[in-house]
Design a protein around this motif. Structure first.
Motif, mmCIF file in Angstrom:
data_model
loop_
_atom_site.group_PDB
_atom_site.id
_atom_site.type_symbol
_atom_site.label_atom_id
_atom_site.label_comp_id
_atom_site.label_asym_id
_atom_site.label_seq_id
_atom_site.Cartn_x
_atom_site.Cartn_y
_atom_site.Cartn_z
ATOM 1 N N GLU A 215 2.007 73.308 25.124
ATOM 2 C CA GLU A 215 1.611 72.599 26.333
ATOM 3 C C GLU A 215 0.895 73.534 27.302
ATOM 4 O O GLU A 215 -0.083 73.150 27.950
ATOM 5 C CB GLU A 215 2.842 71.989 26.996
ATOM 6 C CG GLU A 215 3.477 70.859 26.173
ATOM 7 C CD GLU A 215 4.693 70.283 26.858
ATOM 8 O OE1 GLU A 215 5.039 70.769 27.959
ATOM 9 O OE2 GLU A 215 5.300 69.350 26.300
ATOM 10 N N ASN A 218 -2.613 74.033 26.020
ATOM 11 C CA ASN A 218 -3.447 72.872 26.335
ATOM 12 C C ASN A 218 -3.802 72.826 27.818
ATOM 13 O O ASN A 218 -4.934 72.510 28.196
ATOM 14 C CB ASN A 218 -2.722 71.589 25.939
ATOM 15 C CG ASN A 218 -2.695 71.374 24.434
ATOM 16 O OD1 ASN A 218 -3.658 71.696 23.740
ATOM 17 N ND2 ASN A 218 -1.602 70.843 23.921
ATOM 18 N N SER A 219 -2.820 73.158 28.673
ATOM 19 C CA SER A 219 -3.078 73.140 30.109
ATOM 20 C C SER A 219 -4.134 74.169 30.496
ATOM 21 O O SER A 219 -5.027 73.892 31.302
ATOM 22 C CB SER A 219 -1.784 73.400 30.878
ATOM 23 O OG SER A 219 -0.817 72.394 30.607
ATOM 24 N N ASP A 222 -7.495 72.925 29.348
ATOM 25 C CA ASP A 222 -7.991 71.905 30.279
ATOM 26 C C ASP A 222 -8.466 72.559 31.574
ATOM 27 O O ASP A 222 -9.500 72.175 32.140
ATOM 28 C CB ASP A 222 -6.890 70.887 30.574
ATOM 29 C CG ASP A 222 -6.531 70.054 29.352
ATOM 30 O OD1 ASP A 222 -7.357 69.997 28.419
ATOM 31 O OD2 ASP A 222 -5.427 69.477 29.323
#
Length: 479
Positions: A215, A218-219, A222
């Protein structure tokens, strides 16, 4: 070293935890194992005695002896049976006891004598309990030593250095592997994040798991995309701002140049008027004829008034508060109105105006501005055409969707290409003498340019075989 600091920190903490945990286990075994074992052994001995007494009451002594032997072997205990006089009837070992021979056939001691005190055994479990058989009531004596656990504790203390070495090696090795395993993805993510911090978005973080690390990856990806897009938007905004600033500087420069030219245009007639008035005041030469020169000054004032009105009109178009008054306009009616108003000028030069306009063509725009610009174009076509020529006015549906095209052609005249490039500049005139009798103020086409730009209309002027063509492309509506 800086990037791996978390690895070393986690390694040291994990090593200390494992070593401390191993030490606590060792101390627990050393101090509490003997007590626990003694309690466990005591409970086991007591439970066995109760079971043995319970089973023996239904058996004669001879049949109950195997139960006693089994208990003695299982619990490493010594068992005696003696009567009320203290005479030993049975002992769990087969050797002699103080010189008394044991009968292997009966298990009963011959030439028995009083029982020796069993409490002389150190650190042992001793109990005397009555036991009943079918053929006798005797006393059961059980003695078991706790010596093995004491010896184990001593051996554990002697084995401490070896245990410590093993624990340290295993703890440090495990801590190293654990810290490497845990911090490897963190170090990888940190390295990629550092590149992002340096505004290097060429590499993305590889997502290697579905847990919090995944996560986080992914953060950060992004965040990288959003930051990259924001930077691109910021660059575009900066570029647009630079472009707007350049345009603003260009507009400001044109405005200064424009007002400088205006000042010059106003200065010339004012100087002429001043000369005329001084001549009339002092009655010098021809200026004695005041009526003639008053008429000339009056015409000069009218020209200056028209020039001021044109300048005011240009100024209004450039104001940010200026708003268009939009309405639907039938182009056939608009052109008819303009040609009727200009019919007098055309008749003076015997110029024929030929119109080709569809009656159904309409646009949604500002009527006053469009009429003013078109009137200026058609008036120029009439004024700059030789006597007896023609002016063609054609309004058609443009090949470009949602647009209408107006073509104004005046025959018998050509414009130099060099003049065409400057003809829309303020106060530019092809006739260099700037005589008012041969031309206007030089603001006509500049006003047309400003008006069409306000109405989002494209325009061009070109030489053709017939003459000079002014081409206008009007959108059906202004968004």
């Amino acid at each position: 070293m800086k990037m791996k600091r978390i690895t070393y920190k986690l390694f040291l903490i994990t090593s200390l935890i494992l070593i401390a945990f191993a030490g606590m286990i060792y101390l627990t075994l050393y101090f509490f194992l003997p007590t626990f074992y003694e309690q466990y052994k005591t409970d086991q001995l007591k439970t066995g005695i109760v079971e043995m007494i319970d089973k023996s009451k239904d058996l004669p002594i001879q049949n109950a002896l195997p139960l006693l032997d089994e208990y003695a072997q299982k619990n490493n205990a010594i068992i005696y049976l003696h009567n009320n006089e203290g005479i030993i009837i049975y002992a769990s070992f087969l050797s002699f006891i103080q010189g008394n021979a044991y009968s292997s056939t009966t298990g009963i001691l011959d030439n028995s004598e009083p029982l020796r005190n069993t409490n002389d055994l150190p650190n042992s479990f001793d109990v005397n309990m009555p036991i009943r058989f079918q053929d006798a009531n005797l006393t059961l004596v059980v003695s078991a030593t706790y010596q093995p656990i004491n010896e184990a504790t001593q051996v554990l203390a002697l084995f401490l250095p070896y245990i410590s070495i093993i624990v340290v090696i295993i703890g440090i090795g495990s801590a190293y592997l654990y810290s490497r395993f845990i911090t490897r993805p963190l170090i990888y993510i940190n390295r990629k994040a550092q590149k992002m911090a340096d505004l290097d978005f060429s590499e993305k973080i590889e997502v290697r798991s579905n847990d919090e690390m995944g996560e986080l990856s992914n953060s950060l990806n992004d965040l990288s995309l959003n930051l990259q897009q924001s930077m691109l938007d910021l660059q575009d905004a900066n570029q647009k701002l630079k472009s707007d600033m350049e345009k603003e500087r260009e507009v400001e420069k044109k405005r200064r140049d424009f007002f400088a030219i205006v000042a010059h245009e106003l200065k010339t007639p004012l100087t002429v008027m001043k000369g005329h008035l001084e001549g009339m005041m002092y009655k010098i030469g021809p200026y004695k004829d005041r009526d003639t020169y008053l008429q000339k000054n009056f015409q000069t004032v009218q020209d200056m008034e028209q020039l001021v009105r044109e300048i005011i009109g240009i100024s209004k178009l450039e104001q940010h508060t200026f708003k268009l008054q939009l309405e639907e306009i039938n182009l056939a009616e608009l052109i008819d109105t303009i040609t009727k108003n200009l019919g007098f000028f055309a008749s003076q030069k015997d110029i024929q105006m030929i119109k080709q306009i569809g009656s159904h063509l309409s646009v949604y725009t500002d009527r006053f501005l469009l009429e003013k610009a078109c009137k200026n174009i058609i008036h120029n076509a009439i004024m700059y055409s030789p006597h007896g020529e023609k002016v063609y006015i054609e309004v058609t549906q443009n090949s470009k969707p949602h647009h209408i095209q107006i073509r104004v052609i005046n025959t018998g005249v050509k414009i130099n290409e060099e003049d065409i490039q400057h003809i829309f500049k303020p106060f530019y005139r092809i006739e260099k003498s700037r005589n008012r009798n041969t031309g206007g103020s030089g603001l006509g086409l500049f006003i047309v340019k400003q008006t069409f730009e306000a109405l989002y209309i494209t325009y061009s002027m070109n030489n053709t075989e017939q003459g000079v063509e002014f081409l206008v492309t009007i959108p059906l509506s202004i968004k």
